[in-house]
Design an enzyme around this catalytic site. Sequence first.
Site, PDB file in Angstrom:
ATOM      1  N   ARG A 121     -40.713  -2.960  22.104  1.00 15.61           N
ATOM      2  CA  ARG A 121     -40.132  -3.172  23.431  1.00 15.61           C
ATOM      3  C   ARG A 121     -38.832  -2.371  23.534  1.00 15.61           C
ATOM      4  NH1 ARG A 121     -36.413  -7.914  25.612  1.00 15.61           N
ATOM      5  NH2 ARG A 121     -36.309  -7.231  27.778  1.00 15.61           N
ATOM      6  N   HIS A 176     -32.131  -3.036  32.157  1.00 16.47           N
ATOM      7  CA  HIS A 176     -31.493  -3.838  31.111  1.00 16.47           C
ATOM      8  C   HIS A 176     -29.973  -3.644  31.211  1.00 16.47           C
ATOM      9  CE1 HIS A 176     -32.233  -5.756  26.966  1.00 16.47           C
ATOM     10  NE2 HIS A 176     -30.932  -5.863  27.207  1.00 16.47           N
ATOM     11  N   GLU A 221     -33.051 -10.492  31.594  1.00 16.33           N
ATOM     12  CA  GLU A 221     -31.984 -11.493  31.675  1.00 16.33           C
ATOM     13  C   GLU A 221     -31.144 -11.389  32.953  1.00 16.33           C
ATOM     14  OE1 GLU A 221     -29.538 -11.932  28.233  1.00 16.33           O
ATOM     15  OE2 GLU A 221     -31.217 -11.916  26.833  1.00 16.33           O
ATOM     16  N   ASN A 267     -36.309 -15.022  26.529  1.00 13.32           N
ATOM     17  CA  ASN A 267     -35.380 -14.720  25.446  1.00 13.32           C
ATOM     18  C   ASN A 267     -34.700 -16.027  25.048  1.00 13.32           C
ATOM     19  OD1 ASN A 267     -36.051 -12.088  25.937  1.00 13.32           O
ATOM     20  ND2 ASN A 267     -34.057 -11.477  26.733  1.00 13.32           N
ATOM     21  N   TYR A 324     -32.122 -17.907  22.085  1.00 15.42           N
ATOM     22  CA  TYR A 324     -31.230 -17.749  20.941  1.00 15.42           C
ATOM     23  C   TYR A 324     -30.652 -19.069  20.438  1.00 15.42           C
ATOM     24  CZ  TYR A 324     -31.223 -12.717  21.793  1.00 15.42           C
ATOM     25  OH  TYR A 324     -31.611 -11.405  21.937  1.00 15.42           O
ATOM     26  N   GLU A 327     -37.242 -11.808  23.186  1.00 12.74           N
ATOM     27  CA  GLU A 327     -36.109 -11.646  22.268  1.00 12.74           C
ATOM     28  C   GLU A 327     -35.883 -12.958  21.542  1.00 12.74           C
ATOM     29  OE1 GLU A 327     -32.425 -10.193  23.920  1.00 12.74           O
ATOM     30  OE2 GLU A 327     -33.449  -8.681  25.142  1.00 12.74           O
TER      31      GLU A 327
END
Length: 622
Positions: free
Chosen positions: A112, A158, A204, A425, A427, A498
């Site tokens: 990606r 991005h 995002e 994504n 985290y 991600e």
Amino acid sequence: MESNKSLEVLNSPADYEDQFTDALNSKVRNHNSHITRHDFPPHFIFGSATAAYQFEGAAAKGGRGPSIWDTFALKTPGRIIDGSNGNVATDLYARFEEDITLMKKMGFDAYRFSISWSRILPGGRCCAGINKEGIDYYNTVINTVIKHGLEPYVTLFHFDLPQALQEEYGGFLSKKIVKDFREYVELCFWEFGDRVKHWITVNEPTTYCVNGYASCTFPPSQAISSAYVSALAPQSKDSVSDQAPADVDLSSTPPYVRSAFTSLLRSSSTAFRNGTNIPPHRGLHHDPKHLLSTFQSSNINNRNLYGSDPNTYDPKNVYTAARNMLLAHSEAVHTYRTKFQGHQGGKIGITLCCVWYEPLREHDKDDIAAHKRALDFSLGWFLEPIVTGNYPQNMIDYVPPENLAPFSPRESQRLKGSYDFLGLNYYTAIYAANDPDPQCEDGYFKDQHVKYQDHRGGILIGPVAGSSWLHIVPWGIKKLLTYTKATYNSIPPIYITENGVDEKSDCKLTACDACVDPVRVKYHQDHLANILKAMHDKDHPVDVRGYFVWSWSDNYEWTEGYTVRFGLIYVDFMNNLTRYPKHSAIWFTKFLTRKKVLGSEKRLIANTEESEFEKRLKYMEE
């Protein structure tokens, strides 16, 4: 409640380093150390991820025009922790073939990456000139990916908006961006769509909008907002204090902000330890003194770099930018579906980033409601419109109506269903509690009526990684996935686009020592195991199709510069950007192998000439 000191001891680097090292050495199944790709469906995709500004470098080569990140990092370096920029980054522009070859040798199925809008269209639109050299570059990258048997997953935006569009009309604050984004993506579909079968419109959007227009820590902002500072360390209006440390001058800051800075500067712990109206996010400042310096210098600087008054904070802007980004996304999807998808046969989606917000008091109805509001102000803000065509009810109820313009019937219809897959994504996670009267300035952070903290009953939600916003909470990804499935039942397939963890960059370590990263190995093992649990959840099984590691290699990590490292591959930024495999890369190589290896496990890559990378890999294993 335990003291801040005891919480720090629980979270000392030695404590969790030992914990993860012990887990890695254990053969106990519930430590997830035995997990392999064969635990996943045969066609499950494993890949690694990069982004143009963070990796490519070559900022002034190949006809590329400047983006807002070039302007931000070069003209206001004080807003980057180490004053650095992405001019060179990891030099992926010149070294992409080396990196792609390594990805394949490690066993990844996909790569990606993002396209730099200003490398394709330096002036932001076709009438300002199409850069043939930029198109040739991405054609070569895509062809190299395919030549090595990998699938390209391409992100169209991005964070790196062409500076020309920001200067001309304010970027995403203007509806003009919708037409220009459609024109840009149509060019990409035309040039690359015969080979690219997975498109991501926007990465995002929450991060871009909140950091660009609410906290104002990312471009296109010029000055950090006082709303961000007041929400980071909320204080009662009756407790405004001037008692800052003696070595700090707060005389030029407003009283409300002065109180917040005083609290931050006098505290030995993070904002999340004491409670804050700011959810975890990229670019959250580690050091209060750096935040203060940045706040003061960026507000003194009256140069108009971005086409707007740097000293004007408008709480409406974050919602305006998000609305235009959603419309740009829906127009891109409509263009692809009506003009290209039929004969190119690809799929198009969006990537959203979300923290998992756990109710602080799990049986308290107000905290449960706060947890739902937090999710709606992050994930639901963009997912609800593309599922239903409308904003989440919590946003309609809590955001002042003059700030949250509704969608027209045509806009709503075009938004609804505008995705073939969803990228997520993930985290970290944090506790969320109800805050009936937030003591911070009006805007996005106050509108949520949520207070965030990183501990419950004196126990941290998870160890802190290299970045202060990133607590390691593997179970959060399972809860996020099952929540998404339960809330949006008709959701299409999901890709984890991600997932990763960082450590602080330590210049005192040799490359060999810096490649020892048991925390990262354990992080990925545990998150992959929780994804499997979500896929097999008895109540809400989730259709997850792929997993992309963030990140392929160490890189330029936005406002944290080169001070933290997310990569599987160590990049020696002081010595020719040489790549070295970390232990996590070696673990992934073993995890991804599709065949049983006879004899020594040190030779996982067969039938290829031994490369310099493989020699380094063998050396690191030994």
